[in-house]
Motif scaffolding. Structure first.
Motif, short mmCIF file in Angstrom:
data_model
loop_
_atom_site.label_atom_id
_atom_site.label_comp_id
_atom_site.label_asym_id
_atom_site.label_seq_id
_atom_site.Cartn_x
_atom_site.Cartn_y
_atom_site.Cartn_z
N VAL A 344 -63.85 -15.05 17.51
CA VAL A 344 -63.60 -15.84 18.88
C VAL A 344 -64.29 -17.13 18.73
O VAL A 344 -63.71 -18.39 19.37
N ASN A 345 -65.51 -17.09 18.55
CA ASN A 345 -66.57 -18.42 18.82
C ASN A 345 -66.00 -19.46 17.82
O ASN A 345 -65.71 -20.56 18.43
N GLU A 372 -73.54 -13.07 17.52
CA GLU A 372 -73.31 -12.13 16.86
C GLU A 372 -72.09 -11.04 17.54
O GLU A 372 -72.46 -10.04 17.69
N LEU A 373 -71.00 -11.56 17.50
CA LEU A 373 -69.93 -11.16 18.12
C LEU A 373 -68.89 -10.42 16.90
O LEU A 373 -69.04 -11.11 16.02
N ASN A 374 -68.52 -9.24 17.10
CA ASN A 374 -67.58 -8.59 16.26
C ASN A 374 -66.27 -9.34 16.49
O ASN A 374 -66.04 -10.02 17.31
N ILE A 406 -66.49 -22.23 29.25
CA ILE A 406 -66.11 -21.24 28.51
C ILE A 406 -67.13 -20.68 27.84
O ILE A 406 -68.12 -21.18 27.24
N GLU A 407 -67.28 -19.22 28.03
CA GLU A 407 -68.17 -18.44 27.61
C GLU A 407 -67.78 -17.18 26.66
O GLU A 407 -66.54 -16.71 27.19
N THR A 408 -68.50 -16.62 25.94
CA THR A 408 -68.27 -15.62 25.00
C THR A 408 -69.32 -14.59 25.14
O THR A 408 -70.46 -15.06 25.36
N GLY A 409 -69.00 -13.20 24.83
CA GLY A 409 -70.19 -12.25 24.83
C GLY A 409 -69.56 -10.96 24.81
O GLY A 409 -68.34 -10.61 24.85
N ARG A 431 -65.93 -10.39 25.64
CA ARG A 431 -65.42 -10.94 26.93
C ARG A 431 -65.35 -12.46 26.76
O ARG A 431 -66.42 -13.25 26.38
N LEU A 432 -64.21 -13.03 27.02
CA LEU A 432 -64.05 -14.52 26.96
C LEU A 432 -63.85 -14.95 28.40
O LEU A 432 -62.91 -14.56 29.11
N THR A 433 -64.85 -15.83 28.87
CA THR A 433 -64.61 -16.40 30.24
C THR A 433 -64.32 -17.68 30.33
O THR A 433 -64.99 -18.65 29.63
N VAL A 434 -63.48 -18.11 31.16
CA VAL A 434 -63.09 -19.54 31.47
C VAL A 434 -63.22 -19.70 33.14
O VAL A 434 -62.32 -18.91 33.92
N SER A 435 -64.07 -20.73 33.53
CA SER A 435 -64.27 -20.62 35.03
C SER A 435 -64.42 -22.13 35.26
O SER A 435 -64.65 -23.01 34.58
#
Length: 529
Positions: A344-345, A372-374, A406-409, A431-435
């Motif tokens: 995703v990153n 280190e995201l799967n 934009i955040e990922t985790g 988790r992909l966050t767009v705020s």
């Protein structure tokens, strides 16, 4: 005179005979006691049978020396009190029979004159059957109370004056401020603030009026929060059939109503999606025909002629229309996709440059990649669609200068979360966050956010398919999407995509690699590590 005396004697004998008949046939025990000495002068058959003594064993003895009364330590004191007051009563006196059994009796004594002699008449009534009945009734009431207190529905007994007479435990939990002892009026205490008259369409009022059961749903404000209650009323009648009270059952269905609303929304989206998918396929087929004939016509006209220009406009319009069909197919989850393991990153990084051109110069884009995201299994172009739609919408919500983040985790979803957001399974997610810090949304807008063709933009500025497309892509990927927004406080979209195990390919999307700057860095993108 002699004849008159004889007549009086006969009358007296007849009176004594009647008294003796009543004395011996009475269904209560009777003892006649000398008021001065306390000795028993007479006893009727009922008391003899009740206590198990013969007439000879009782008569001539002091009352407190009899086996039935000798265990009563206050007998002599009671006798003296009786001599003074001429009346004494025991509601529940335990008498011991000759065989040692205890018999509960009601004991009443009074003093009166017989031929200038004071006597005490003791009336003794056995109450063992009554006590057993009372115990049975008490046990029955306790059992009924236990049942009412252990059901998960509030129960109230309401009088014709709308006074709350009884509450079960659940009702006390729903309305802890209501105290039965204060005889509260239901519409004053079951509302916040309390009402001054009965609620409109109140089921209890209707039952009191027509004697039939009624049902209703009402919203009540309690402690600043709106609760939805389902109320069912039933009449309580007396032996004459008149309604003397109402039993009202109350169930808090706030959570269930919210779940049903979300479920209806999902069903609506599913139905609309199936319709949109069918329309998109037919529309796509017609566009293919239009494009095919337009391209054939292009070969038959001069390249620099006016007809060629017109045909080129037709081809361009048809190409733009195919974008709408792709959005419809994505919403209906019928889009032909090529899912593969992606990081995703990496996908987000590659589209940052495109996003900065789309959102405008007044909006800063902040990128906060998780570590280190799967990988996730999905079509990278669909993830691009999601990011473009969310960022464009966020940009439109920002007036003046603003920021999109934009955040990922990583995230772990449990069964409770998945039950509330159908379509996903418990496990590990990205988790992909767009705020954004834009204008935000009210509840009505938020509830219709994913409806196809719903838009808050002016006519001609939006199709209303952007967020419905996002919803379709996320659901097609077995994920979940949440929205948090309030007027003036911006909007946050949280997208959860299920993690996968496997090797991530070195190139995500070859064509996209050629279009984007490999570094992904632009002068207006902030990287927040």
């Amino acid at each position: 005179m002699q004849q008159e005396n004889q007549s009086a004697i006969e009358t007296l004998k007849a009176s004594e005979k009647r008294y003796r008949r009543l004395f011996e046939s009475a269904q209560d025990g009777i003892l006649i006691v000398d008021a001065h000495t306390g000795k028993v002068d007479d006893a009727n058959p009922f008391i003899l049978a009740l206590m198990g003594y013969s007439h000879e064993e009782i008569c001539g003895r002091d009352l407190w020396e009899l086996g039935a009364f000798k265990d009563i330590t206050s007998s002599k004191a009671a006798f003296r009190h009786l001599q003074d007051t001429h009346y004494i009563r025991y509601e529940n006196l335990p008498l011991r029979t000759r065989k040692g059994a205890l018999v509960a009796v009601e004991f009443v004594s009074n003093v009166y004159l017989v031929d200038d002699k004071k006597v005490i008449q003791c009336n003794i009534r056995g109450i063992s059957d009554r006590k057993r009945l009372e115990a049975s009734l008490a046990q029955s009431r306790e059992k009924m109370r236990s049942i009412l207190d252990n059901i998960n529905i509030g129960v109230a007994l309401i009088s014709p004056e709308m006074t709350v007479l009884e509450l079960n435990r659940k009702m006390c939990e729903l309305f802890p401020d209501v105290t039965v002892g204060k005889r509260p009026v239901c519409y004053r205490f079951f509302n916040d603030p309390g009402g001054m008259e009965a609620c409109p369409d109140c089921p209890a009022v209707k039952t009191l009026q027509d004697g039939r059961g009624h049902e209703g749903v009402r919203e009540h404000l309690r402690e600043g929060k709106t609760h939805t209650y389902r109320m069912v009323s039933s009449p309580v009648r007396n032996t004459a059939g008149r309604v003397t009270a109402v039993i009202e059952m109350v169930e808090d269905i706030t959570e269930r109503t919210a779940l049903e609303s979300r479920l209806r929304q999902v069903w609506k989206l599913e139905s609309t999606g199936r319709l949109a998918g069918g329309v998109a396929h037919e529309y796509n087929n017609m566009l293919s025909v239009i494009l095919g004939y337009a391209e054939l016509a292009m070969d038959k006209v001069a390249p620099d002629g006016p007809v060629s220009e017109d045909l080129q406009e037709i081809i361009s319009a048809a190409d733009r229309s195919t974008q709408i069909t792709r959005q419809l197919l994505a919403f209906s989850r019928n889009q032909v996709i090529a899912p593969r393991l992606i990081d995703v990153n990496t996908v987000v990084k590659k589209i940052l440059k495109t996003l900065t051109h789309l959102i405008g110069k007044n909006v800063d884009l902040v990128w906060r990649p998780g570590k280190e995201l799967n990988p996730v299994l999905m079509d990278a172009t669909q993830l691009d669609q999601v990011l473009i739609n969310l960022c464009v919408n966020a940009s439109d919500a920002i007036s003046g200068m603003g920021r999109i983040t934009i955040e990922t985790g990583p995230a772990a979803l449990d069964q409770t979360f998945c039950s509330d957001h159908g379509g996903c399974l418990p496990g590990e997610y990205i988790r992909l966050t767009v705020s954004d810090d834009g204008c935000g949304m009210d509840v009505e807008t938020r509830d219709r956010l994913f409806d196809p063709f719903f838009t808050t933009k002016d006519v001609g500025l939006g199709t209303g398919l952007g967020l419905s497309t996002v919803y379709g892509i996320v659901k097609q990927s077995r994920g979940a999407i949440l929205v948090y927004s309030r007027p003036g406080e911006g909007t946050t979209f949280e997208i959860y995509l299920p993690c996968q195990k496997g090797q991530i390919p070195s190139r995500i999307h070859p064509a996209f690699d050629q279009l984007c700057d490999p570094s992904g860095r632009t002068q207006r993108v902030t990287y927040d590590h």
